[in-house]
Motif scaffolding. Structure first.
Motif, short mmCIF file in Angstrom:
data_model
loop_
_atom_site.label_atom_id
_atom_site.label_comp_id
_atom_site.label_asym_id
_atom_site.label_seq_id
_atom_site.Cartn_x
_atom_site.Cartn_y
_atom_site.Cartn_z
N SER A 117 47.16 -20.23 -6.03
CA SER A 117 47.25 -20.95 -4.77
C SER A 117 45.85 -21.14 -4.22
O SER A 117 45.11 -20.19 -4.05
N ASN A 118 45.51 -22.39 -3.94
CA ASN A 118 44.19 -22.66 -3.37
C ASN A 118 44.29 -23.13 -1.93
O ASN A 118 43.41 -23.81 -1.42
N ASP A 137 49.38 -24.33 -6.78
CA ASP A 137 48.83 -25.68 -6.87
C ASP A 137 49.75 -26.58 -7.70
O ASP A 137 50.49 -26.11 -8.55
N THR A 365 46.03 -28.85 -4.28
CA THR A 365 46.66 -27.75 -3.55
C THR A 365 47.93 -28.28 -2.88
O THR A 365 48.17 -29.49 -2.82
N VAL A 371 41.71 -29.95 -6.52
CA VAL A 371 41.01 -28.75 -6.99
C VAL A 371 40.24 -29.06 -8.27
O VAL A 371 39.13 -28.60 -8.48
#
Lengths: 475, 443
Positions: A117-118, A137, A365, A371
């Motif tokens: 998870s970003n 993501d 994300t 990303v």
């Protein structure tokens, strides 16, 4: 304490120290390189059980088509347990893969990213405080929903494969393989799918792993070998009498048709077996194999995909003449994957330059921030610009007044090659091939390779399916 | 709540380690540093050591269901550090403060990681540590009392070879090599102590005979040591001894041609050993493509690389990973566990700390007034360097794994005692040298 000593005589201590410093620095560089580049090979290994740890804090991200269609998502089942859902069932099964029963496809190769998870750190901390999972993501593929659907529906009840890519980027727009399976019920149907008596091998992606006899589509390779053997000179003439005797073996033209007097362009557009057997026999076998290998036969294909199958062309200086003649028309021991044939025409469409095919376009994300974005990657020129332009004109002739002249491609300008490949001694059972590309008014291009198993003539089955794929893509 | 503390602690632990490492680099490579500033920086490092231990212990305490043992251990460890500090100051060489700080930092890593894997491991290691401190202190007093310490060549050589041979006859086989035997219920690994006698042996031979005999005796003696180690299949130790011999003779004789010849002979020997012993070949296969033999020889290194590669730069957080999946993780592969839970950046800092420690030892050797101790300190530094390179390199697949421990961090009493003595000798080298010089004058 410091009594006088001749310290300058001890510089060897620092020579040794520097030696060790270099090794330490080398190790650090190696470690950095491993974590940034090398680790993926290990991280994605099925033996690596550390994934399960991530799943405790992160909900697996979704997979989308390029036009934003969710094709794999995580939702909560009745017992509030997470389930992986594939809304389009079989439509994307081979490219997306599955997560139960050992991962495959994009689910496997991007598992690491989907379970990461970003979203902003404070939200992640907030989530873990309140016991919520953070959203992983999402992955955007290069696939186009409508094109994929046209290819899938077009293949209909036939086994086989369709693959379509953009020649100037390498983006795979459609990838279909049949027989197929429903990834939603993979666990329930597992025993049946993997049963030894089940010869359908539905789990195999024929587009990338199929080893088919290329049949007449291989004449593209033979033509390039001819051009190279003659310094780019196109002069060739042959009088086709419907068959050609090579030692004790007889090569027949399709439907035993006599094509009469032909030049290279005519032989190509008529897909004249006798002429191409003759061409193949007049090329030095070592050069022939060299050309095939420069066109990526007998080696791993340069792609950003996992698990592809090397195509094979085994002619050498000791190969019997009859085998060389068969190989020149894509029979004998020659085999190719649909992906490879698609890459070949893609390079022709792109004036010789091959772009490496890829399926994963970008990772974003849950908040929509990018990303990671895949950049198109050129493999280099596998044929020269001159060779490409000659092949373009031959492939144009196939569609204008050759084997595919009856196919309705609409307003698109299409360049192609049909193929009808024998795969057993039974000449009535043949695979239907079409490889080629289309250009629309704006100059946008799409390359496709279609194979329909046991369907019959390429011009009758595979080429019309290619037309449907082109229409779906350009509309 | 626990996961928040763990997650947050990733950042704080990283900051402590990073600050410590940066000071390390300044202390070692900034030559114009004033004494006052250097002393302040060393104190900051000491604070980082304490903060790291406290922070890590709190995380473990909470993660392990408020196990009070962890906090008790933390306090005992702090007292233990203070003990080392006092012992060192009795010997007092201000220059080695960086080295001392590094060793305490290594012990931080060791205690936290071993406790994390199993609290019992941590208790055991701490007990080893305390006994090692006492014994090492006594050993230094003993060395001071030895007359003509640099002249007992054959004594040093003989104990080394006899100890190593003893393992071949009465040793336990572990992981395909004979490395230890059990004495009064304690597993003793003689090769750890022979490292010391070996360095004393070479240095004594070189200092005692100023002519070719010194070289000849040290060469024959070294060859015997290495041969016995190869026969007991202790590949890692064989490499360490060989390397120590090559570099000590280079420092003593300052001869590049000799160095090249020794390197060439060593390389030839290595190739010969590779051809002769299948167990060396399998190590190379496990190194070059571990995934191809993951069910068997490549399992350990693959698990190690999974551990390092999966969580990435910041790690999974202390107690959040699964280092238990790596076989012998508390021993040879502890570096992978550290990289997994504390992250790649901390792992890189750890490599830098080893590098700085090696440099600090060589600095001490450089300013050593007595030639015998100059060679001893250099030799001990060389062994320390090679051992840490072999261990870390093996864990990250930089080189084939050779089964040596990571100095001060891996579990094990023999290793810790030997290292404690090593460190005390290095630290008191000048004083020891002075003692033997003074005696030399009076005798």
């Amino acid at each position: 304490m410091n009594r006088p000593i001749k310290k300058s005589k001890r510089k060897e201590i620092y020579v040794v120290a520097c030696f060790f410093v270099i090794i330490f620095v080398g190790m650090i560089a190696y470690l950095i390189n491993f974590v940034t580049n090398g680790a993926k090979e290990f991280v994605y290994n099925p033996y690596n059980s550390r994934f399960s740890v991530f799943a405790d804090d992160v909900t697996r991200g979704n997979i989308y088509t390029a036009d934003g269609h969710a094709i794999a998502q995580t939702s909560l089942g009745e017992d509030r347990k997470e389930v992986r859902v594939y809304p389009d069932k079989k439509l994307f099964c081979h490219s997306v893969g599955y997560v139960d029963k050992g991962m495959t496809g994009l689910e496997a190769s991007y598992s690491f990213d989907l379970l990461k998870s970003n979203i902003p750190l404070e939200e992640q901390i907030n989530n873990s405080l309140t016991g919520k999972k953070s959203p992983g993501d999402d992955l955007f593929t290069t696939l186009d929903y409508d094109t994929q659907k046209a290819a899938y529906d077009g293949l209909d009840i036939f086994d086989g494969a369709v693959i379509a890519m953009e020649p100037d980027t390498g983006k795979i727009v459609a990838m279909v393989s049949k027989p197929d399976f429903d990834p939603n019920t993979i666990a329930a149907n597992w025993d049946d799918l993997t049963d030894e008596k089940n010869k359908k091998s539905s789990l195999v992606n024929r587009a990338t792993l199929g080893a088919y006899p290329p049949g007449s589509t291989f004449k593209i390779v033979t033509t390039i070998a001819y051009l190279r053997a003659n310094g780019g000179n196109e002069d060739y003439s042959f009088n086709c009498k419907g068959s050609l005797k090579v030692d004790d073996y007889k090569i027949h033209c399709s439907g035993h048709k006599s094509h009469g007097k032909e030049d290279l362009l005519k032989a190509f557009s008529n897909s004249c077996n006798s002429a191409f057997a003759d061409i193949g026999l007049n090329i030095d076998p070592v050069d022939f194999r060299g050309t095939a290998e420069s066109l990526l036969f007998n080696q791993e294909l340069p792609t950003m995909l996992e698990h592809t199958k090397a195509s094979s062309f085994k002619v050498n200086s000791s190969t019997a003449k009859s085998i060389i003649a068969q190989s020149a028309i894509g029979q004998g021991e020659t085999s190719a994957s649909p992906l490879h044939m698609c890459m070949l025409v893609s390079a022709i469409a792109n004036d010789g330059n091959l772009m490496e095919p890829y399926l994963a376009d970008k990772i974003i994300t849950a908040k929509g921030e990018t990303v990671q974005q895949t950049k198109p990657k050129s493999y280099g020129d596998i044929i020269s610009k001159d060779e490409a332009s000659k092949l373009q004109s031959y492939m144009e002739a196939v569609v204008m007044d050759g084997t595919a002249d009856k196919v309705d491609f609409g307003d698109l300008k299409v360049y192609g090659k049909t193929g009808t490949a024998e795969f057993t001694n039974n000449k009535n059972q043949t695979h239907s091939w079409f490889v080629g590309y289309a250009v629309d008014n704006s100059g946008k291009k799409l390359a496709v390779a279609v194979i329909m198993e046991r369907a019959g003539y390429g011009s009758k089955y595979a080429a019309p399916l290619a037309a449907k794929v082109f229409k779906a893509y350009f509309e | 709540m626990v996961s928040v503390i763990t997650s947050f602690s990733r950042i704080t632990i990283l900051s402590f380690v990073l600050a410590f490492t940066i000071i390390d680099l300044i202390q070692i490579f900034e030559f114009k540093l004033s004494d006052t500033l250097s002393s302040i920086l060393a104190t900051v490092q000491a604070v980082m050591i304490v903060l790291f231990l406290i922070n890590g212990s709190i995380v473990l305490y909470m993660a392990k269901d408020n196990d009070i043992t962890i906090l008790v251990l933390m306090l005992v460890e702090l007292v233990f550090y203070w003990g080392i500090y006092v012992a060192v100051h009795k010997m007092a060489v201000p220059m080695s403060r960086t080295l001392l700080n590094n060793i305490l930092m290594f012990l931080d890593f060791s205690f936290l990681m071993l406790e994390r894997i199993k609290v019992q491991n941590g208790i055991k290691q701490l007990a080893f540590g305390v006994s090692a401190l006492v014994v090492a202190y006594l050993v230094i007093i003993l060395i001071k009392s030895i007359h003509r310490v640099s002249q007992h060549i054959y004594f040093y050589g003989a104990i080394g070879i006899i100890s190593l041979l003893s393992v071949i006859f009465i040793g336990n086989v572990e992981y395909g090599a004979r490395m230890s035997f059990t004495l009064l219920g304690v597993r003793v690994q003689p090769s750890e102590f022979v490292k010391l006698s070996f360095v004393f042996f070479i240095a004594a031979a070189i200092v005692t005979y100023k002519d070719y005999r010194g070289f000849l005796i040290s060469t024959i003696g070294s060859a015997l040591h290495v041969l016995v180690l190869v026969l007991s299949k202790d590949l890692g130790s064989a490499l360490i001894f060989l390397g120590a011999y090559v570099f000590i003779t280079f420092i003593a004789y300052k001869n590049y041609i000799l160095l090249s010849i020794e390197f060439a002979v060593g390389l030839f020997g290595g190739i010969l050993a590779y051809k002769m012993f299948p167990h060396i070949q399998t190590r190379f296969i496990a190194w070059s493509d571990p995934l191809s033999v993951i069910d068997d020889k490549g399992y350990q290194i693959s698990q190690s690389l999974f551990a390092i590669g999966t969580p990435g730069w910041f790690g999974s957080g202390l107690n959040n990973g699964v280092p238990g999946k790596i076989p012998v993780v508390t021993n040879d592969f502890i570096f992978a566990a550290i990289a997994e839970e504390m992250g790649t950046i901390v792992a890189i800092c750890l490599i830098l700390m080893f590098m700085c420690s090696v440099f600090a030892i060589f600095n001490i050797a450089f300013s050593c007034s007595n030639k015998f101790y100059m060679l001893v300190v250099s030799g001990l530094g060389i062994i320390f360097a090679i051992q840490s390179i072999l261990n870390i390199g093996g864990v990250i697949k930089f080189i084939p794994s050779t089964g040596v421990t990571l100095p001060f961090i891996s579990s094990g009493g023999s290793s810790l005692l030997s290292l404690m003595i090593t460190f005390f000798i290095i630290d008191s080298a000048d004083e020891l040298g002075y003692c033997s010089d003074v005696r030399g004058i009076y005798e």
